[in-house]
Motif scaffolding. Structure first.
Motif, PDB file in Angstrom:
ATOM      1  N   LYS A  48      82.679  39.984  53.273  1.00  0.00           N
ATOM      2  CA  LYS A  48      82.283  41.296  53.804  1.00  0.00           C
ATOM      3  C   LYS A  48      80.793  41.586  53.607  1.00  0.00           C
ATOM      4  N   GLN A  49      79.976  40.544  53.574  1.00  0.00           N
ATOM      5  CA  GLN A  49      78.530  40.731  53.467  1.00  0.00           C
ATOM      6  C   GLN A  49      77.863  40.173  54.720  1.00  0.00           C
ATOM      7  N   ILE A 123      72.018  51.763  53.304  1.00  0.00           N
ATOM      8  CA  ILE A 123      70.614  51.329  53.287  1.00  0.00           C
ATOM      9  C   ILE A 123      70.464  50.021  54.047  1.00  0.00           C
ATOM     10  N   ILE A 124      71.393  49.112  53.845  1.00  0.00           N
ATOM     11  CA  ILE A 124      71.355  47.832  54.555  1.00  0.00           C
ATOM     12  C   ILE A 124      71.539  48.068  56.059  1.00  0.00           C
ATOM     13  N   GLU A 125      72.498  48.902  56.406  1.00  0.00           N
ATOM     14  CA  GLU A 125      72.752  49.201  57.820  1.00  0.00           C
ATOM     15  C   GLU A 125      71.540  49.876  58.463  1.00  0.00           C
ATOM     16  N   ALA A 132      64.936  45.222  61.161  1.00  0.00           N
ATOM     17  CA  ALA A 132      64.371  44.404  60.086  1.00  0.00           C
ATOM     18  C   ALA A 132      64.988  43.010  60.094  1.00  0.00           C
ATOM     19  N   SER A 133      64.167  42.028  59.772  1.00  0.00           N
ATOM     20  CA  SER A 133      64.666  40.656  59.645  1.00  0.00           C
ATOM     21  C   SER A 133      65.441  40.536  58.335  1.00  0.00           C
ATOM     22  N   THR A 134      66.131  39.432  58.195  1.00  0.00           N
ATOM     23  CA  THR A 134      66.886  39.193  56.960  1.00  0.00           C
ATOM     24  C   THR A 134      65.963  39.222  55.755  1.00  0.00           C
ATOM     25  N   ALA A 141      64.546  46.234  51.114  1.00  0.00           N
ATOM     26  CA  ALA A 141      65.650  47.173  50.901  1.00  0.00           C
ATOM     27  C   ALA A 141      66.515  46.781  49.701  1.00  0.00           C
ATOM     28  N   LEU A 142      67.098  45.586  49.758  1.00  0.00           N
ATOM     29  CA  LEU A 142      68.041  45.186  48.712  1.00  0.00           C
ATOM     30  C   LEU A 142      67.400  45.120  47.327  1.00  0.00           C
TER      31      LEU A 142
END
Length: 175
Positions: A48-49, A123-125, A132-134, A141-142
């Motif tokens: 789920k990531q 925040i990731i969404e 944003a790129s990975t 963010a992360l």
């Protein structure tokens, strides 16, 4: 009070303290260098990531769990041939750092993965929605959002490494 410390050689205590600090500093540096990316990969490939990869996550998770659960004193002895290959010695500060890193890296990686799981999915969404790129998601963010947890993980890992350095003394690591 001085009668209790008549036989203490304070110079030897100072040298042992420096050995311990060098083992802690060197092993902590490599633990963070290897454990942070490993923790991020564990997080990203988990179910789920963003990059769910069950097989890769399963293999990495198994590897991390095995090394985390292995008693450090056993890891220390088993790694003597590899330590000799890497450092040329299995004694002293240099001989202690590879097993310290091998013991602490999976521990730190799992703590980093846990810290990253605490980041709000919104925040990731939101960063994904902004295009944003990975790499940007991870670095902008992360990791910033997980910074308090990662700092706490570093502290816990450093404390664990201090106890590991005491065990490393069994095989002549000093400190």
């Amino acid at each position: 009070m001085s009668s209790f410390f008549n036989n203490v050689d304070w110079y030897d205590i100072w040298l042992a303290t420096l050995d311990t600090l060098m083992m802690l500093g060197g092993s902590m540096l490599f633990t963070v260098l290897f454990g942070l990316p490993l923790g991020v990969i564990l997080f990203l490939t988990a179910p789920k990531q963003m990059f769910e990869q069950k097989a890769l996550y399963g293999i990495l998770s198994f590897f991390v769990n095995v090394l985390r659960s292995l008693p450090f004193i056993i890891l220390l002895i088993v790694m003597i041939p590899l330590t000799l290959l890497i450092t040329g010695t299995s004694l002293g500060v240099a001989g202690a750092i590879p097993p310290l890193v091998a013991g602490a890296t999976p521990f730190f990686a799992r703590l980093v993965e846990t810290a990253l799981r605490e980041v709000d999915k919104g925040i990731i969404e939101a960063t994904q929605a902004m295009g944003a790129s990975t790499w940007q998601i991870i670095t902008q963010a992360l990791l910033p959002e997980a910074r308090p947890g990662i700092i706490a993980a570093s502290t816990v890992t450093a404390i664990t490494l201090v106890s590991y350095t005491a065990m490393a003394g069994v095989v002549g690591a000093g400190g």
